[in-house]
Design a protein around this motif. Sequence first.
Motif, PDB file in Angstrom:
ATOM      1  N   SER A  61       0.844  -1.190   0.000  1.00 10.60           N
ATOM      2  CA  SER A  61       0.000   0.000   0.000  1.00 10.60           C
ATOM      3  C   SER A  61       0.876   1.234   0.000  1.00 10.60           C
ATOM      4  O   SER A  61       2.028   1.192   0.425  1.00 10.60           O
ATOM      5  CB  SER A  61      -0.894   0.035   1.242  1.00 10.60           C
ATOM      6  OG  SER A  61      -1.769  -1.051   1.273  1.00 10.60           O
ATOM      7  N   TYR A  62       0.327   2.323  -0.492  1.00  4.38           N
ATOM      8  CA  TYR A  62       0.972   3.622  -0.397  1.00  4.38           C
ATOM      9  C   TYR A  62       0.299   4.360   0.744  1.00  4.38           C
ATOM     10  O   TYR A  62      -0.925   4.377   0.843  1.00  4.38           O
ATOM     11  CB  TYR A  62       0.803   4.419  -1.692  1.00  4.38           C
ATOM     12  CG  TYR A  62       1.382   3.722  -2.891  1.00  4.38           C
ATOM     13  CD1 TYR A  62       2.740   3.774  -3.151  1.00  4.38           C
ATOM     14  CD2 TYR A  62       0.561   3.011  -3.758  1.00  4.38           C
ATOM     15  CE1 TYR A  62       3.278   3.127  -4.255  1.00  4.38           C
ATOM     16  CE2 TYR A  62       1.096   2.362  -4.855  1.00  4.38           C
ATOM     17  CZ  TYR A  62       2.447   2.416  -5.099  1.00  4.38           C
ATOM     18  OH  TYR A  62       2.974   1.776  -6.183  1.00  4.38           O
ATOM     19  N   ILE A  63       1.080   4.979   1.614  1.00 10.34           N
ATOM     20  CA  ILE A  63       0.539   5.738   2.729  1.00 10.34           C
ATOM     21  C   ILE A  63       0.791   7.213   2.448  1.00 10.34           C
ATOM     22  O   ILE A  63       1.927   7.626   2.227  1.00 10.34           O
ATOM     23  CB  ILE A  63       1.188   5.335   4.070  1.00 10.34           C
ATOM     24  CG1 ILE A  63       1.074   3.823   4.296  1.00 10.34           C
ATOM     25  CG2 ILE A  63       0.569   6.119   5.219  1.00 10.34           C
ATOM     26  CD1 ILE A  63      -0.330   3.285   4.335  1.00 10.34           C
ATOM     27  N   CYS A  64      -0.278   7.999   2.435  1.00  8.28           N
ATOM     28  CA  CYS A  64      -0.180   9.430   2.139  1.00  8.28           C
ATOM     29  C   CYS A  64      -0.681  10.238   3.323  1.00  8.28           C
ATOM     30  O   CYS A  64      -1.713   9.914   3.900  1.00  8.28           O
ATOM     31  CB  CYS A  64      -1.019   9.787   0.915  1.00  8.28           C
ATOM     32  SG  CYS A  64      -0.616   8.829  -0.534  1.00  8.28           S
ATOM     33  N   TYR A  65       0.027  11.292   3.652  1.00  8.67           N
ATOM     34  CA  TYR A  65      -0.384  12.244   4.679  1.00  8.67           C
ATOM     35  C   TYR A  65      -0.965  13.448   3.953  1.00  8.67           C
ATOM     36  O   TYR A  65      -0.303  14.064   3.128  1.00  8.67           O
ATOM     37  CB  TYR A  65       0.827  12.658   5.516  1.00  8.67           C
ATOM     38  CG  TYR A  65       0.526  13.684   6.577  1.00  8.67           C
ATOM     39  CD1 TYR A  65       0.053  13.287   7.822  1.00  8.67           C
ATOM     40  CD2 TYR A  65       0.718  15.038   6.345  1.00  8.67           C
ATOM     41  CE1 TYR A  65      -0.208  14.215   8.809  1.00  8.67           C
ATOM     42  CE2 TYR A  65       0.448  15.977   7.325  1.00  8.67           C
ATOM     43  CZ  TYR A  65      -0.017  15.562   8.554  1.00  8.67           C
ATOM     44  OH  TYR A  65      -0.282  16.490   9.518  1.00  8.67           O
ATOM     45  N   VAL A  66      -2.226  13.750   4.227  1.00 11.97           N
ATOM     46  CA  VAL A  66      -2.914  14.808   3.490  1.00 11.97           C
ATOM     47  C   VAL A  66      -3.420  15.867   4.461  1.00 11.97           C
ATOM     48  O   VAL A  66      -4.243  15.579   5.333  1.00 11.97           O
ATOM     49  CB  VAL A  66      -4.090  14.230   2.683  1.00 11.97           C
ATOM     50  CG1 VAL A  66      -4.793  15.323   1.902  1.00 11.97           C
ATOM     51  CG2 VAL A  66      -3.619  13.124   1.769  1.00 11.97           C
ATOM     52  N   ASP A  67      -2.905  17.101   4.305  1.00  8.66           N
ATOM     53  CA  ASP A  67      -3.433  18.229   5.076  1.00  8.66           C
ATOM     54  C   ASP A  67      -4.833  18.531   4.579  1.00  8.66           C
ATOM     55  O   ASP A  67      -5.151  18.304   3.412  1.00  8.66           O
ATOM     56  CB  ASP A  67      -2.578  19.480   4.864  1.00  8.66           C
ATOM     57  CG  ASP A  67      -1.225  19.377   5.534  1.00  8.66           C
ATOM     58  OD1 ASP A  67      -1.084  18.576   6.472  1.00  8.66           O
ATOM     59  OD2 ASP A  67      -0.308  20.089   5.104  1.00  8.66           O
ATOM     60  N   PHE A  68      -5.663  19.069   5.452  1.00  6.60           N
ATOM     61  CA  PHE A  68      -7.001  19.460   5.026  1.00  6.60           C
ATOM     62  C   PHE A  68      -6.914  20.623   4.057  1.00  6.60           C
ATOM     63  O   PHE A  68      -6.241  21.614   4.312  1.00  6.60           O
ATOM     64  CB  PHE A  68      -7.864  19.858   6.222  1.00  6.60           C
ATOM     65  CG  PHE A  68      -8.234  18.695   7.100  1.00  6.60           C
ATOM     66  CD1 PHE A  68      -8.736  17.527   6.563  1.00  6.60           C
ATOM     67  CD2 PHE A  68      -8.081  18.775   8.462  1.00  6.60           C
ATOM     68  CE1 PHE A  68      -9.083  16.452   7.369  1.00  6.60           C
ATOM     69  CE2 PHE A  68      -8.438  17.724   9.288  1.00  6.60           C
ATOM     70  CZ  PHE A  68      -8.930  16.551   8.732  1.00  6.60           C
ATOM     71  N   ALA A  69      -7.578  20.499   2.953  1.00  5.51           N
ATOM     72  CA  ALA A  69      -7.616  21.568   1.956  1.00  5.51           C
ATOM     73  C   ALA A  69      -9.027  22.156   1.912  1.00  5.51           C
ATOM     74  O   ALA A  69     -10.010  21.426   1.978  1.00  5.51           O
ATOM     75  CB  ALA A  69      -7.249  21.014   0.586  1.00  5.51           C
ATOM     76  N   ILE A  70      -9.103  23.459   1.835  1.00  2.28           N
ATOM     77  CA  ILE A  70     -10.403  24.113   1.780  1.00  2.28           C
ATOM     78  C   ILE A  70     -10.921  24.060   0.355  1.00  2.28           C
ATOM     79  O   ILE A  70     -10.248  24.457  -0.587  1.00  2.28           O
ATOM     80  CB  ILE A  70     -10.298  25.569   2.256  1.00  2.28           C
ATOM     81  CG1 ILE A  70      -9.853  25.582   3.721  1.00  2.28           C
ATOM     82  CG2 ILE A  70     -11.609  26.314   2.074  1.00  2.28           C
ATOM     83  CD1 ILE A  70      -9.523  26.954   4.255  1.00  2.28           C
ATOM     84  N   GLY A  71     -12.120  23.544   0.190  1.00  8.15           N
ATOM     85  CA  GLY A  71     -12.746  23.488  -1.118  1.00  8.15           C
ATOM     86  C   GLY A  71     -12.221  22.384  -2.017  1.00  8.15           C
ATOM     87  O   GLY A  71     -12.486  22.389  -3.209  1.00  8.15           O
ATOM     88  N   ALA A  72     -11.517  21.410  -1.477  1.00  4.49           N
ATOM     89  CA  ALA A  72     -11.007  20.322  -2.306  1.00  4.49           C
ATOM     90  C   ALA A  72     -12.124  19.339  -2.631  1.00  4.49           C
ATOM     91  O   ALA A  72     -13.000  19.089  -1.813  1.00  4.49           O
ATOM     92  CB  ALA A  72      -9.882  19.595  -1.580  1.00  4.49           C
ATOM     93  N   THR A  73     -12.096  18.804  -3.824  1.00  8.53           N
ATOM     94  CA  THR A  73     -13.078  17.817  -4.260  1.00  8.53           C
ATOM     95  C   THR A  73     -12.348  16.535  -4.629  1.00  8.53           C
ATOM     96  O   THR A  73     -11.416  16.577  -5.433  1.00  8.53           O
ATOM     97  CB  THR A  73     -13.861  18.325  -5.484  1.00  8.53           C
ATOM     98  OG1 THR A  73     -14.479  19.560  -5.148  1.00  8.53           O
ATOM     99  CG2 THR A  73     -14.921  17.324  -5.916  1.00  8.53           C
ATOM    100  N   PRO A  74     -12.760  15.394  -4.077  1.00  7.47           N
ATOM    101  CA  PRO A  74     -12.111  14.138  -4.450  1.00  7.47           C
ATOM    102  C   PRO A  74     -12.234  13.894  -5.956  1.00  7.47           C
ATOM    103  O   PRO A  74     -13.249  14.239  -6.568  1.00  7.47           O
ATOM    104  CB  PRO A  74     -12.899  13.088  -3.667  1.00  7.47           C
ATOM    105  CG  PRO A  74     -13.563  13.834  -2.567  1.00  7.47           C
ATOM    106  CD  PRO A  74     -13.801  15.215  -3.089  1.00  7.47           C
ATOM    107  N   LEU A  75     -11.214  13.295  -6.554  1.00  5.96           N
ATOM    108  CA  LEU A  75     -11.245  13.051  -7.992  1.00  5.96           C
ATOM    109  C   LEU A  75     -12.424  12.179  -8.396  1.00  5.96           C
ATOM    110  O   LEU A  75     -12.938  12.305  -9.489  1.00  5.96           O
ATOM    111  CB  LEU A  75      -9.947  12.377  -8.439  1.00  5.96           C
ATOM    112  CG  LEU A  75      -8.708  13.259  -8.387  1.00  5.96           C
ATOM    113  CD1 LEU A  75      -7.475  12.456  -8.775  1.00  5.96           C
ATOM    114  CD2 LEU A  75      -8.860  14.454  -9.312  1.00  5.96           C
ATOM    115  N   SER A  76     -12.883  11.310  -7.523  1.00  7.41           N
ATOM    116  CA  SER A  76     -14.010  10.444  -7.853  1.00  7.41           C
ATOM    117  C   SER A  76     -15.292  11.238  -8.082  1.00  7.41           C
ATOM    118  O   SER A  76     -16.241  10.731  -8.675  1.00  7.41           O
ATOM    119  CB  SER A  76     -14.231   9.410  -6.742  1.00  7.41           C
ATOM    120  OG  SER A  76     -14.516  10.062  -5.526  1.00  7.41           O
TER     121      SER A  76
END
Length: 65
Positions: free
Chosen positions: A44-59
Amino acid sequence: MITTKEFIEFLEDDTRQILALKKANLLKINAIDEETNENIANISYICYVDFAIGATPLSNYEKQN
């Protein structure tokens, strides 16, 4: 902050893909075999993601012509 035990449990859980933290998320993304389009076991790939304002998942995006 999470404990080592919580982190290991997250890594070992095959159904859990997101671990919510106080100011970010950890994402676990399964590796996919490009030829068979199947998950590669135990990778698996483990990613650390900061909260982004107004971000939309690619799905949520639709293809546009």
